[in-house]
Design an enzyme around this catalytic site. Structure first.
Site, PDB file in Angstrom:
ATOM      1  N   TYR A  67     -38.805  22.992 -45.334  1.00  0.00           N
ATOM      2  CA  TYR A  67     -37.849  22.933 -46.430  1.00  0.00           C
ATOM      3  C   TYR A  67     -38.583  22.576 -47.721  1.00  0.00           C
ATOM      4  CZ  TYR A  67     -34.438  22.402 -42.584  1.00  0.00           C
ATOM      5  OH  TYR A  67     -33.690  22.551 -41.443  1.00  0.00           O
TER       6      TYR A  67
ATOM      7  N   PRO B 220     -22.379  23.048 -39.289  1.00  0.00           N
ATOM      8  CA  PRO B 220     -21.075  22.897 -38.634  1.00  0.00           C
ATOM      9  C   PRO B 220     -19.914  23.321 -39.529  1.00  0.00           C
ATOM     10  CG  PRO B 220     -21.850  20.774 -39.389  1.00  0.00           C
ATOM     11  CD  PRO B 220     -22.979  21.747 -39.614  1.00  0.00           C
ATOM     12  N   LEU B 221     -20.218  23.566 -40.817  1.00  0.00           N
ATOM     13  CA  LEU B 221     -19.205  24.050 -41.755  1.00  0.00           C
ATOM     14  C   LEU B 221     -19.438  25.518 -42.116  1.00  0.00           C
ATOM     15  CD1 LEU B 221     -18.982  20.903 -44.048  1.00  0.00           C
ATOM     16  CD2 LEU B 221     -17.248  21.729 -42.450  1.00  0.00           C
ATOM     17  N   GLY B 222     -20.157  26.224 -41.246  1.00  0.00           N
ATOM     18  CA  GLY B 222     -20.375  27.643 -41.489  1.00  0.00           C
ATOM     19  C   GLY B 222     -21.052  27.923 -42.812  1.00  0.00           C
ATOM     20  N   ARG B 223     -22.051  27.101 -43.157  1.00  0.00           N
ATOM     21  CA  ARG B 223     -22.763  27.188 -44.439  1.00  0.00           C
ATOM     22  C   ARG B 223     -21.804  27.091 -45.620  1.00  0.00           C
ATOM     23  NH1 ARG B 223     -25.445  30.286 -40.882  1.00  0.00           N
ATOM     24  NH2 ARG B 223     -27.564  29.565 -40.479  1.00  0.00           N
TER      25      ARG B 223
ATOM     26  N   GLY C 187     -13.583  26.239 -47.394  1.00  0.00           N
ATOM     27  CA  GLY C 187     -12.630  26.935 -48.236  1.00  0.00           C
ATOM     28  C   GLY C 187     -12.983  26.882 -49.703  1.00  0.00           C
TER      29      GLY C 187
END
Length: 333
Positions: free
Chosen positions: A62, A210-213, A218
């Site tokens: 990174y 875990p938040l779908g990137r 939303g």
């Protein structure tokens, strides 16, 4: 909020590591998700520690390399509060050039020593192979990793995005404490074979993205992303075209359930991951205190069986459109 309020979970059975119920992924503080901001990243890590999030995740690639330096600065003077995880294996040059996946034993030792220097610590609590080198037997790579444990440089070993067969071979060489792989309402592939395997072997799961990137919050779309954000590129197909339209429609269903419960869509999505088992410790990433605090609050959200069923119906397995990555060649299958 205190450590006790978000609780702890234990990764691994043979070689166990107790960490905060939720960790913090630090990648976006240095690269990939828009402008890097070291001061904001350090402030976010400090706030995480203050709120009881002690499981801090980074990797040498990174930046490259700068994220470990940032984390090292942030935990200086607070090392005893932290379960520190980093990774090796995605080899890069300082200018960012990617050299490929490297699991050769000599590289394992060199990469660990370099990470220790950048982090400013004398040991790493959880050291992952970031991607499996398909040209080097896993026994050789994990054998070298086990030498790091014997030398006191590393306490626990992990794998990332490894297949069930690779996990078995690795665990037979040296106990594996955790598997870090993508897992969320939008990514459930590992439920078929990998999750049963690690539970049989007593290996914990650390879901990244875990938040779908960000999609599951939303609040993320191509229009809201900074020009340099890699989610704007074809490398992340779920953020583009018809796939994005399909996925945002799924997020709208999640929002309905979240609104009824009085939480945000992201908190609901994290609560779902946490509800998948006491051996699951997600590491949502953020570089902003605001989102950190929102994520941490998900640790206190309890889902009823009816709510879990509603989520399963709102986002059926396989309903998400688009591949996880535009290039899946480095994923061990």
């Amino acid at each position: 909020m205190t450590t006790q309020s978000i609780g702890t979970r234990t990764l691994g059975r043979t070689s166990s590591l107790t960490v905060s119920t939720m960790g913090l992924g630090c990648m976006g503080m240095s690269e990939f998700y828009g402008t890097a901001d070291e001061s904001s990243g350090i402030a976010t890590i400090h706030r995480a520690l203050d709120l009881g999030v002690t499981f801090i995740d980074t990797a040498d690639m990174y930046g490259p390399f700068t994220n470990e330096q940032l984390v090292g600065k942030a935990i200086a003077g607070r090392r005893d509060e932290v379960q520190l995880a980093t990774k090796f294996g995605n080899e890069r040059l300082p200018d960012g050039t990617r050299l490929g996946v490297n699991g050769r034993p000599e590289y394992v030792h060199a990469a660990c020593d370099a990470s220790l220097r950048r982090l400013g610590v004398d040991h790493i609590d959880l050291y992952y192979q970031h991607r499996v080198d398909k040209n080097v037997p896993i026994e050789e790579t994990v054998g070298a990793m086990s030498e790091l444990v014997q030398a006191g440089k590393v306490r626990h070993l992990g794998l990332s995005e490894a297949s069930a067969s690779t996990i078995r071979r690795a665990h037979a060489t040296h106990p594996i404490t955790a598997l870090q792989s993508e897992y969320s309402l939008f990514t459930r592939d590992l439920e078929d074979e990998i999750l049963p395997t690690i539970r049989e072997l007593g290996i914990g799961l650390v879901p990244y993205s875990p938040l779908g990137r960000g999609l599951l919050t939303g609040a993320v779309s191509p229009e809201t992303l900074e020009p340099g954000d890699t989610r704007r590129t074809s490398y992340f197909p779920r953020f583009h075209g018809e796939a994005l339209e399909t996925n945002l429609a799924l997020v709208a269903r999640i929002r309905e359930i979240a609104d009824a419960k009085g939480v945000t869509p992201g908190q609901l999505a994290l609560a779902w991951v946490l509800a998948q088992g006491a051996d699951v410790v997600p590491i949502p990433g953020t570089k902003r205190v605001k989102y950190l605090e929102e994520n941490i609050a998900a640790a206190t959200v309890e889902l009823t069986p009816d709510e879990l069923t509603a989520l399963e119906q709102a986002v059926p397995r396989g309903a998400v459109a688009g591949a996880r990555y535009g290039d899946m060649s480095t994923i061990d299958t």
